[in-house]
Design a protein around this motif. Structure first.
Motif, PDB file in Angstrom:
ATOM      1  N   SER A  38      -0.227  -9.188  -2.527  1.00 47.87           N
ATOM      2  CA  SER A  38       0.443  -8.243  -1.638  1.00 47.87           C
ATOM      3  C   SER A  38       0.134  -6.833  -2.097  1.00 47.87           C
ATOM      4  O   SER A  38       0.051  -6.566  -3.303  1.00 47.87           O
ATOM      5  N   ASP A  39      -0.034  -5.907  -1.151  1.00 49.88           N
ATOM      6  CA  ASP A  39      -0.315  -4.523  -1.507  1.00 49.88           C
ATOM      7  C   ASP A  39       0.983  -3.806  -1.915  1.00 49.88           C
ATOM      8  O   ASP A  39       2.065  -4.411  -1.887  1.00 49.88           O
ATOM      9  N   PRO A  40       0.927  -2.543  -2.315  1.00 53.44           N
ATOM     10  CA  PRO A  40       2.129  -1.873  -2.807  1.00 53.44           C
ATOM     11  C   PRO A  40       3.257  -1.743  -1.791  1.00 53.44           C
ATOM     12  O   PRO A  40       4.406  -1.492  -2.186  1.00 53.44           O
ATOM     13  N   GLU A  41       2.977  -1.897  -0.510  1.00 51.77           N
ATOM     14  CA  GLU A  41       4.024  -1.818   0.511  1.00 51.77           C
ATOM     15  C   GLU A  41       4.295  -3.181   1.128  1.00 51.77           C
ATOM     16  O   GLU A  41       4.826  -3.294   2.222  1.00 51.77           O
ATOM     17  N   ASP A  42       3.927  -4.232   0.381  1.00 46.48           N
ATOM     18  CA  ASP A  42       4.268  -5.620   0.697  1.00 46.48           C
ATOM     19  C   ASP A  42       3.548  -6.172   1.921  1.00 46.48           C
ATOM     20  O   ASP A  42       4.032  -7.106   2.562  1.00 46.48           O
TER      21      ASP A  42
END
Length: 282
Positions: A118-122
């Motif tokens: 998952s990226d930093p903003e989910d």
């Protein structure tokens, strides 16, 4: 379980182009897709960034600090799937994830090998490589069969060349969506748009042009109940081989009652969950 093809299928040459995300922290998100996924920054401003491999854009990040976080009830993105051209490149991606991020899953799907995070903003992210098509298991009707098995991560890591960048040829292989209704998704993506169903099983549809395993996945696993919105997926792009095909698809969508609007180089329509889908010709 497999299912039948649409009356008017999209051409075999159809592919995905770019995916766009609404983000809060453009700097952090750009750094993640640069350092972990390995994409190059092709364009950058205070408002947006375009990333890709070589000269080919695959991801657009647009700053929208006013957008609310996506609600747990909302449809939208399950993951964007970036396809690398070799097992060596996938091994290098695994090294980057292990060194700089957290791996949330890894699977052997028979047709492909895939890493999940998952990226930093989910927003969900998949990095994968396809096995040769001639090695894919097929059902009696010719559709691809996909399993889910543990992936041998140590063997994959040994294949790495240690590259910091995703190689030329990396593209957006597929987009996987969370929907509120599979019948409504089928009506739009299969009956109106023209994707074929490769697999329908356990609350999910895997849809493709030609004999690919899937260009679009749709699932109802998390029981989403309201339209897409908030941060996350802004739009994704389908690329058809020529202008004649684009016009035919636009007319077919209109016949199905799907309104479109003209955009630069193509059209934009909305799926039943208000996800923006852009279409353009090569």
């Amino acid at each position: 379980m497999t299912a039948d093809a649409p009356d008017t299928p999209l051409p075999d040459e159809t592919r995905l182009g770019r995916v766009a995300l609404r983000v809060e922290d453009l700097d952090e998100m750009t750094a993640f897709y640069r350092r972990v996924v390995g994409l190059d920054v092709l364009e950058r401003s205070d408002a947006a960034a375009t990333l890709g491999a070589g000269d080919d854009p695959v991801l657009r990040l647009v700053r929208d600090a006013a957008a609310a976080p996506r609600d747990r009830s909302q449809a939208g993105l399950f993951h964007s799937a970036f396809r690398v051209p070799s097992r060596t490149a996938l091994g290098a991606a695994l090294e980057r994830v292990r060194e700089r991020w957290t791996l949330s899953g890894a699977s052997d799907h028979d047709v492909s090998e895939a890493l999940y995070l998952s990226d930093p903003e989910d927003n969900g992210v998949e990095i994968y490589r396809d096995r040769p098509r001639e090695a894919w298991p097929r059902s009696a009707d010719g559709t691809a069969e996909m399993g889910t098995y543990p992936l041998d991560l140590e063997s994959l890591a040994e294949a790495s060349d240690g590259a910091a960048d995703a190689p030329t040829g990396t593209d957006l292989g597929h987009v996987h969506l969370e929907a509120t209704s599979l019948p409504d998704a089928r009506s739009f993506y299969v009956d109106a748009l023209g994707f074929g169903v490769q697999v329908e099983d356990r609350g999910a549809l895997f849809l493709a042009a030609g004999d690919y395993h899937h260009h679009v996945g749709v699932n109802t696993w998390n029981r989403r109940t309201s339209p897409a919105g908030g941060r996350g997926l802004s739009w994704f792009e389908i690329v058809v081989p020529d202008t004649e095909t684009l016009v035919a698809v636009r007319d077919r969508l209109a016949d199905a009652g799907v309104e479109s609007r003209e955009i630069d180089r193509g059209i934009e329509v909305r799926d039943p969950d208000d996800v923006a889908v852009r279409l353009r010709a090569e």
